[in-house]
Scaffold this active site. Structure first.
Site, short mmCIF file in Angstrom:
data_model
loop_
_atom_site.label_atom_id
_atom_site.label_comp_id
_atom_site.label_asym_id
_atom_site.label_seq_id
_atom_site.Cartn_x
_atom_site.Cartn_y
_atom_site.Cartn_z
N TYR A 106 -22.29 -14.45 4.31
CA TYR A 106 -21.62 -15.64 3.79
C TYR A 106 -20.19 -15.64 4.29
O TYR A 106 -19.50 -14.62 4.23
CB TYR A 106 -21.64 -15.62 2.26
N ASP A 147 -15.19 -10.67 9.20
CA ASP A 147 -14.82 -11.31 7.94
C ASP A 147 -14.63 -10.24 6.88
O ASP A 147 -15.59 -9.60 6.44
CB ASP A 147 -15.94 -12.30 7.56
N LYS A 161 -9.64 -13.40 -1.33
CA LYS A 161 -9.85 -12.59 -2.53
C LYS A 161 -8.68 -11.65 -2.82
O LYS A 161 -7.64 -12.13 -3.26
CB LYS A 161 -11.21 -11.88 -2.43
#
Ligand SMILES: *Cc1c(COP(=O)(O)O)cnc(C)c1O
Length: 431
Positions: A146, A240, A268
């Site tokens: 994702y 990522d 995050k």
């Protein structure tokens, strides 16, 4: 035993009238586990309280950012001080430089970095930059990875997309999807075949540093293989680290396997709970960005002073002892999860990557999306609700990592552990 949830139920019903599905991000709606999401009013350390006054041990940590626990004193103070001086300038300020320098000091492959407002924006911008730099169109991604809700990356994505078993997403054009090749995670032959056929057209490979959005999967030496393959074909490697950054280790997953990406994306933890993302990497690539180069990228609120203050106050506290604490707490949890599920004969596999881990409700091994999807999601749902009823707030999906924070001390872990036998029994009853 079940918590009183009257106020949360009322709020959820009310929300559905004004917000699609009642939520601002799909997994929060508890679609795959059923029931009512608690409406949260407050958090401190590893604990959360909902609108009905229930107390929970938090195993979600806002999906990663709250690595220091909720309402950390230093982070709150930094944000309050910044807020008093203006919520936004839309102009340069020193905090941006400090945050950039802090990341660059930690993560060697990052020579320059630009702040954005979410992980999605970070990966979207990194793709545009990779295409602009190489003059090529195609991107390779891996099933179950994702990278946010970027159009071209929604094909076989994990996270909410995994939970809802969507084929990708409506609203993504064929043309967009056409430029994305989706390969099975960890499949070296598939990657070689894709490069043999399309090599000249592939701008970049994008991968999660360690997949954490189909549950956690250790990359083994896959990232190293990706690095070599990208180099052979003049493609870029985008790693990522939105989820793994400053969590898998002090240097993120780079600190675990040492594979240097051309571009790295963050989110995050880097925002300490504020809406922040960033992408960085080789200076020669980053300098293709506007205003120096032809690749346009911008943001009214990018580098926002509250966001940089929260990020800095978080990163400054993230040194070795924090990672040791998280590792110790995670190891204890993994041990107890295994023993509780084994005692009830519930098929399960515990996977680890850096300080990250998750439990798959299936006999392993789990190394890719196909294997992850073989889970018994009903057994997970029963487990989840039994934990929630005992005051433990787990991720409401079988495809997510479990998030431990610095505030998860022995007493907190004991509370989680004492809830496990009943939850394992509930899972066993679903069978
Ligand atoms: C969460 C996540 C994203 C998206 O970040 P948002 O801030 O939710 O847009 C991208 N990549 C990975 C690996 C993530 O875990």
């Amino acid at each position: 035993m079940s918590f009183e949830m009257t106020t949360s139920s009322t709020l959820f019903e009310r929300a559905k009238a004004s917000i699609p599905g009642g939520v601002n991000s799909p997994v929060r709606a508890f679609g795959s586990v059923g029931g009512t999401p608690p409406y949260l009013v407050r958090g401190k350390g590893a604990l959360l309280w909902d609108a009905d006054g229930n107390e929970y041990v938090d195993m979600v940590g806002s999906w990663g950012p709250m690595i220091l626990g909720h309402a950390d004193d230093q982070v709150v103070q930094a944000v309050q001080e910044a807020a008093a001086k203006s919520l936004s300038f839309g102009a340069p300020h020193e905090g941006e430089i400090e945050l950039a320098e802090t990341v660059i000091e930690r993560i060697a492959p990052v020579e320059q970095i630009r702040m954005v407002n979410s992980g999605t924006e970070a990966t979207m911008s990194a793709l545009r930059l990779a295409r602009g730099f190489t003059g090529r169109d195609m991107i390779i991604k891996f099933a179950g990875c994702y990278h946010g809700h970027v159009d071209s990356l929604l094909a076989e994505a994990g996270s909410g997309v995994a939970t809802f078993a969507l084929p990708g997403s409506a609203g993504v054009t064929d043309a967009t999807a056409h430029d994305t090749l989706v390969l099975p995670y960890g499949d070296q032959e598939a990657l070689e075949a894709a490069f043999a056929e399309h090599g000249e057209r592939i701008a970049a490979i994008i991968t999660e540093a360690a997949p954490c959005n189909m549950g956690v999967i250790s990359p083994g030496n896959f990232n190293e293989f990706l690095r070599r393959t990208a180099d052979q074909h003049g493609s870029l490697l985008i790693i990522d680290e939105v989820l793994t950054g400053f969590r898998a280790s002090r240097e993120g997953f780079y600190g675990v396997d040492g594979v240097a990406a051309d571009l790295v994306t963050f989110g995050k933890v880097i925002g300490g709970g504020m809406p922040v993302g960033a992408f960085g990497g080789r200076a020669d690539i980053m300098q293709r960005l506007s205003p120096l180069g032809p690749v346009y990228q911008a943001g009214t609120l990018s580098g926002n002073p509250l966001a940089t203050a929260a990020g800095l106050a978080t990163l400054r506290q993230l040194e070795e002892p924090v990672y040791e604490q998280i590792t110790t707490a995670g190891d204890a949890l993994k041990r107890e999860l295994t023993s509780a599920l084994s005692a009830e004969g519930v098929p399960h596999t515990v996977n680890t990557a850096g300080t990250l881990f998750s439990v798959f409700f299936t006999d392993g091994p789990v190394g890719d999306y196909e294997a992850a999807k073989a889970q018994n999601t009903e057994a997970f749902a029963a487990f989840f609700h039994a934990m929630l009823d005992q005051g433990v707030y787990m991720p409401p999906s079988a495809f997510e990592a479990y998030f431990v924070s610095r505030a998860h001390d022995d007493a907190i872990i004991d509370r989680v552990v004492s809830a496990l036998p009943a939850a394992a029994r509930a899972a066993a009853q679903v069978g």
